[in-house]
Scaffold this active site. Structure first.
Site, PDB file in Angstrom:
ATOM      1  N   SER A   1       0.757  -1.110  -0.147  1.00  0.00           N
ATOM      2  CA  SER A   1       0.085   0.033  -0.134  1.00  0.00           C
ATOM      3  C   SER A   1       0.748   1.215  -0.033  1.00  0.00           C
ATOM      4  CB  SER A   1      -0.865   0.042   1.344  1.00  0.00           C
ATOM      5  OG  SER A   1      -1.378   1.152   1.506  1.00  0.00           O
TER       6      SER A   1
ATOM      7  N   LEU B   1     -13.761   7.025   1.114  1.00  0.00           N
ATOM      8  CA  LEU B   1     -14.700   8.224   0.499  1.00  0.00           C
ATOM      9  C   LEU B   1     -15.523   7.405  -0.466  1.00  0.00           C
ATOM     10  CD1 LEU B   1     -15.078  11.100   0.273  1.00  0.00           C
ATOM     11  CD2 LEU B   1     -13.358  10.901  -1.325  1.00  0.00           C
TER      12      LEU B   1
ATOM     13  N   TYR C   1      -2.108  -1.013  10.852  1.00  0.00           N
ATOM     14  CA  TYR C   1      -2.567  -1.464   9.655  1.00  0.00           C
ATOM     15  C   TYR C   1      -1.476  -1.467   8.638  1.00  0.00           C
ATOM     16  CZ  TYR C   1      -3.813  -1.842   4.539  1.00  0.00           C
ATOM     17  OH  TYR C   1      -3.650  -2.074   3.649  1.00  0.00           O
TER      18      TYR C   1
ATOM     19  N   LYS D   1       1.808  -3.848   6.841  1.00  0.00           N
ATOM     20  CA  LYS D   1       2.238  -3.927   5.517  1.00  0.00           C
ATOM     21  C   LYS D   1       3.609  -3.859   5.357  1.00  0.00           C
ATOM     22  CE  LYS D   1      -1.486  -4.901   3.672  1.00  0.00           C
ATOM     23  NZ  LYS D   1      -1.967  -5.917   2.910  1.00  0.00           N
TER      24      LYS D   1
HETATM   25  P1  NAD Z   1     -10.996  -7.163   1.171  1.00  0.00           P
HETATM   26  O1  NAD Z   1     -11.174  -7.187   2.596  1.00  0.00           O
HETATM   27  O2  NAD Z   1     -11.979  -6.830   0.226  1.00  0.00           O
HETATM   28  O3  NAD Z   1     -10.377  -8.403   0.747  1.00  0.00           O
HETATM   29  C1  NAD Z   1      -9.495  -9.229   1.410  1.00  0.00           C
HETATM   30  C2  NAD Z   1      -9.783 -10.509   1.699  1.00  0.00           C
HETATM   31  O4  NAD Z   1      -8.948 -11.576   2.307  1.00  0.00           O
HETATM   32  C3  NAD Z   1     -11.288 -10.980   2.162  1.00  0.00           C
HETATM   33  O5  NAD Z   1     -11.899 -11.640   1.282  1.00  0.00           O
HETATM   34  C4  NAD Z   1     -11.149 -11.575   3.298  1.00  0.00           C
HETATM   35  O6  NAD Z   1     -12.107 -12.385   3.830  1.00  0.00           O
HETATM   36  C5  NAD Z   1      -9.856 -12.287   3.196  1.00  0.00           C
HETATM   37  N1  NAD Z   1      -8.901 -12.626   4.368  1.00  0.00           N
HETATM   38  C6  NAD Z   1      -8.870 -11.810   5.517  1.00  0.00           C
HETATM   39  N2  NAD Z   1      -8.034 -12.393   6.368  1.00  0.00           N
HETATM   40  C7  NAD Z   1      -7.856 -13.639   5.939  1.00  0.00           C
HETATM   41  C8  NAD Z   1      -6.862 -14.871   6.376  1.00  0.00           C
HETATM   42  N3  NAD Z   1      -6.420 -14.480   7.640  1.00  0.00           N
HETATM   43  N4  NAD Z   1      -7.263 -16.025   5.735  1.00  0.00           N
HETATM   44  C9  NAD Z   1      -7.781 -15.896   4.499  1.00  0.00           C
HETATM   45  N5  NAD Z   1      -8.357 -14.989   3.993  1.00  0.00           N
HETATM   46  C10 NAD Z   1      -8.296 -13.884   4.682  1.00  0.00           C
HETATM   47  O7  NAD Z   1      -9.837  -6.193   0.936  1.00  0.00           O
HETATM   48  P2  NAD Z   1      -9.291  -5.447  -0.545  1.00  0.00           P
HETATM   49  O8  NAD Z   1      -9.674  -4.036  -0.627  1.00  0.00           O
HETATM   50  O9  NAD Z   1      -9.801  -6.254  -1.713  1.00  0.00           O
HETATM   51  O10 NAD Z   1      -7.650  -5.598  -0.374  1.00  0.00           O
HETATM   52  C11 NAD Z   1      -6.925  -6.727  -0.606  1.00  0.00           C
HETATM   53  C12 NAD Z   1      -5.597  -6.299  -0.277  1.00  0.00           C
HETATM   54  O11 NAD Z   1      -5.092  -5.162  -0.809  1.00  0.00           O
HETATM   55  C13 NAD Z   1      -5.351  -6.310   1.283  1.00  0.00           C
HETATM   56  O12 NAD Z   1      -4.122  -7.106   1.646  1.00  0.00           O
HETATM   57  C14 NAD Z   1      -5.360  -4.829   1.701  1.00  0.00           C
HETATM   58  O13 NAD Z   1      -4.526  -4.715   2.510  1.00  0.00           O
HETATM   59  C15 NAD Z   1      -4.557  -4.335   0.222  1.00  0.00           C
HETATM   60  N6  NAD Z   1      -4.712  -3.034  -0.073  1.00  0.00           N
HETATM   61  C16 NAD Z   1      -6.211  -2.386  -0.133  1.00  0.00           C
HETATM   62  C17 NAD Z   1      -6.233  -1.193  -0.303  1.00  0.00           C
HETATM   63  C18 NAD Z   1      -7.592  -0.724  -0.436  1.00  0.00           C
HETATM   64  O14 NAD Z   1      -7.836   0.559  -0.141  1.00  0.00           O
HETATM   65  N7  NAD Z   1      -8.594  -1.522  -0.796  1.00  0.00           N
HETATM   66  C19 NAD Z   1      -5.184  -0.393  -0.569  1.00  0.00           C
HETATM   67  C20 NAD Z   1      -4.132  -0.829  -0.505  1.00  0.00           C
HETATM   68  C21 NAD Z   1      -3.741  -2.133  -0.304  1.00  0.00           C
HETATM   69  C1  WQD Z   2      -9.727   9.485   0.931  1.00  0.00           C
HETATM   70  C2  WQD Z   2      -9.860  11.107   1.264  1.00  0.00           C
HETATM   71  C3  WQD Z   2     -10.076  11.535   3.367  1.00  0.00           C
HETATM   72  C4  WQD Z   2     -14.036   9.441   4.119  1.00  0.00           C
HETATM   73  C5  WQD Z   2      -7.078   4.480   3.036  1.00  0.00           C
HETATM   74  C6  WQD Z   2      -5.878   3.888   4.021  1.00  0.00           C
HETATM   75  C7  WQD Z   2      -4.973   3.414   2.817  1.00  0.00           C
HETATM   76  C8  WQD Z   2      -5.437   2.630   1.971  1.00  0.00           C
HETATM   77  C9  WQD Z   2      -6.474   3.404   1.278  1.00  0.00           C
HETATM   78  C10 WQD Z   2      -5.228   0.443   2.441  1.00  0.00           C
HETATM   79  C11 WQD Z   2      -9.162  11.616   2.400  1.00  0.00           C
HETATM   80  C12 WQD Z   2     -11.369  11.784   2.847  1.00  0.00           C
HETATM   81  C13 WQD Z   2     -12.729   9.986   3.405  1.00  0.00           C
HETATM   82  C14 WQD Z   2     -14.947  10.237   4.376  1.00  0.00           C
HETATM   83  C15 WQD Z   2     -13.625  12.297   3.738  1.00  0.00           C
HETATM   84  N1  WQD Z   2      -5.936   1.363   2.292  1.00  0.00           N
HETATM   85  N2  WQD Z   2     -12.702  11.147   3.201  1.00  0.00           N
HETATM   86  N3  WQD Z   2     -14.715  11.778   4.228  1.00  0.00           N
HETATM   87  O1  WQD Z   2      -7.155   7.561   3.778  1.00  0.00           O
HETATM   88  O2  WQD Z   2      -6.263   7.867   1.552  1.00  0.00           O
HETATM   89  O3  WQD Z   2      -6.463   5.734   2.433  1.00  0.00           O
HETATM   90  O4  WQD Z   2      -7.530   3.533   2.136  1.00  0.00           O
HETATM   91  O5  WQD Z   2      -3.961   0.147   2.211  1.00  0.00           O
HETATM   92  O6  WQD Z   2      -3.939   2.637   3.703  1.00  0.00           O
HETATM   93  O7  WQD Z   2      -5.329   4.875   4.997  1.00  0.00           O
HETATM   94  O8  WQD Z   2      -8.561   6.755   1.729  1.00  0.00           O
HETATM   95  O9  WQD Z   2     -10.873   6.894   1.173  1.00  0.00           O
HETATM   96  O10 WQD Z   2     -10.569   6.921   3.612  1.00  0.00           O
HETATM   97  O11 WQD Z   2     -10.047   8.999   2.033  1.00  0.00           O
HETATM   98  O12 WQD Z   2     -13.420  13.324   3.741  1.00  0.00           O
HETATM   99  O13 WQD Z   2     -15.937   9.947   4.946  1.00  0.00           O
HETATM  100  O14 WQD Z   2     -11.397  11.298   1.609  1.00  0.00           O
HETATM  101  O15 WQD Z   2      -9.819  12.475   4.506  1.00  0.00           O
HETATM  102  O16 WQD Z   2      -8.651  13.073   2.159  1.00  0.00           O
HETATM  103  P1  WQD Z   2      -7.105   7.185   2.583  1.00  0.00           P
HETATM  104  P2  WQD Z   2      -9.966   7.187   2.281  1.00  0.00           P
END
Ligand code: NAD
Ligand code: WQD
Length: 340
Positions: A126, A202, A151, A155
């Protein structure tokens, strides 16, 4: 036995879209997911969209027996590792859960991979690992910062584990994909993001306001040093992310060591720009009020995506309107998500 790709967390938001992309290019997929934040309906719908089937194993990456059985039964050539917990606020309240799922879980997976002689891995990292960089755009050679929550630290820890692992054994080939802000849904409107309870992010929040499930959006601060004072982020369509995984997979199968790629568009949009774009795509109003900044938020964050373009031949193809339109189509067609 045909070679297959193992997708951990494949029932989740990004995992389901990537599983679909893998099936669509003709690869065979085994999904391992404990369904702690997802529904197996997503996987059935993935199969419906592409007319191909996948193998689903309901289980936890911390369960070594399940992993050993899986690697014995299927010839896995590479692992795409999405499984983990991702809610920043929850990670502050439940740090042990986050370190256990994300760090202990990942180590359990890497151990099982090593036992099975599988050394090709793509890890969902991330942009949060950059902390609060002073310069934009963010390129992969920026130092990793100090993430402000468990979190983010989980990572970074897994990234460090993988770097050490690769130094200890040259057979490892690892792609660290640092996602910026994944949004959107498959263009069919059949699979998408299904957050549990009130969304933290968001876009899911905005779309639930537009459909009338939530009354109004709270904009977290309008006094940031950005053009309109609200936070700026690099939103990337989940299908572009899925394509990025395909490209990274191809690359790690031909190389060794640890490679880092940002997956972002290189363009930052403010919260107010997102609201306006969503109103335009949906034809609905998104009422909002400005409140205090959310603790731990940074002012702005967007990627330099050129390394991924140069080395993977990948770039994001979908624009802001596509992201909003596809999110809205999914929201309209599935007001209760997958209904669980
Ligand atoms: P998500 O929660 O939709 O998907 C994660 C999946 O992993 C889920 O289906 C959950 O049931 C499964 N899971 C959780 N713990 C588990 C375990 N111990 N064993 C087996 N399965 C398990 O999340 P996502 O948005 O699809 O994110 C996927 C990956 O990408 C995550 O590692 C997350 O940290 C990373 N990521 C997400 C974002 C984001 O904003 N969505 C941003 C950066 C990184
Ligand atoms: C985006 C913008 C908020 C909600 C998070 C995690 C990051 C990554 C992605 C996994 C910001 C603003 C949000 C609301 C708002 N996840 N906001 N009102 O914070 O950039 O990233 O998700 O790895 O680790 O921190 O994403 O969608 O929460 O926010 O004003 O109700 O929207 O302040 O500027 P963020 P977000």
């Amino acid at each position: 036995m045909t070679e297959k790709i193992l997708v951990t967390g494949g029932a989740g938001f990004i995992g389901s879209h990537t599983t679909l992309a893998l099936l669509e290019v003709g690869l065979e997929v085994v999904v391992l997911d404990n369904l702690s934040n997802s529904s197996d309906i997503a996987l059935r719908r993935v199969e419906d969209i592409c007319g191909k089937s996948l193998t689903f194993i309901e289980g936890d990456i911390r369960n070594s027996q399940i992993l050993d059985d899986l690697f014995n039964e299927h010839r896995i050539s590479a692992v795409l590792h999405f499984a983990g917990l991702k809610a920043v606020g929850q990670s502050v309240r439940m740090p042990l859960n986050y370190y256990d799922n994300n760090v202990v879980g990942s180590i359990s997976l890497f151990n099982a991979m090593a036992r099975a002689g599988v050394f090709n891995l793509v890890f969902s990292s991330s942009a949060t690992v950059y902390g609060e960089p002073t310069q934009m755009p963010i390129s992969e050679d920026f130092p990793t910062g100090i993430p402000t929550n468990p979190y983010g630290r989980s990572k970074l820890m897994v990234e460090d584990v993988l770097r050490d692992l690769s130094l200890s054994d040259p057979r490892w080939s690892v792609g660290l994909l640092r996602y910026f802000n994944p949004v959107g849904a498959h263009e069919s409107g059949i699979i998408g993001e299904d957050p549990n309870g009130i969304p933290n992010n968001l876009l899911p929040y905005v779309s639930q306001v537009a459909i009338g499930k939530l009354k109004h959006l709270s904009v977290f601060g309008n006094d940031y040093p950005t053009p309109d004072g609200t936070g700026v982020r690099d939103y990337i369509h989940v299908q572009d992310l899925a394509d990025g995984h395909l490209c990274a997979l191809q690359k790690i199968l031909q190389t060794n060591g640890v490679n880092i790629w940002n997956l972002g568009t290189g363009i930052g949009y403010s919260v107010l720009e997102i609201i306006r774009a969503f109103e335009e795509a949906s034809g609905r109003a998104v009422p909002y009020q400005v409140v205090e900044r959310r603790s731990g938020d940074i002012a702005q964050c967007w990627a330099a995506p050129e390394k991924a373009t140069r080395e993977l031949g990948w770039s994001a193809k979908r624009n802001l309107l596509d992201m909003m339109t596809d999110t809205w189509r999914w929201q309209l067609g599935n007001p209760q998500g997958y209904g669980h």
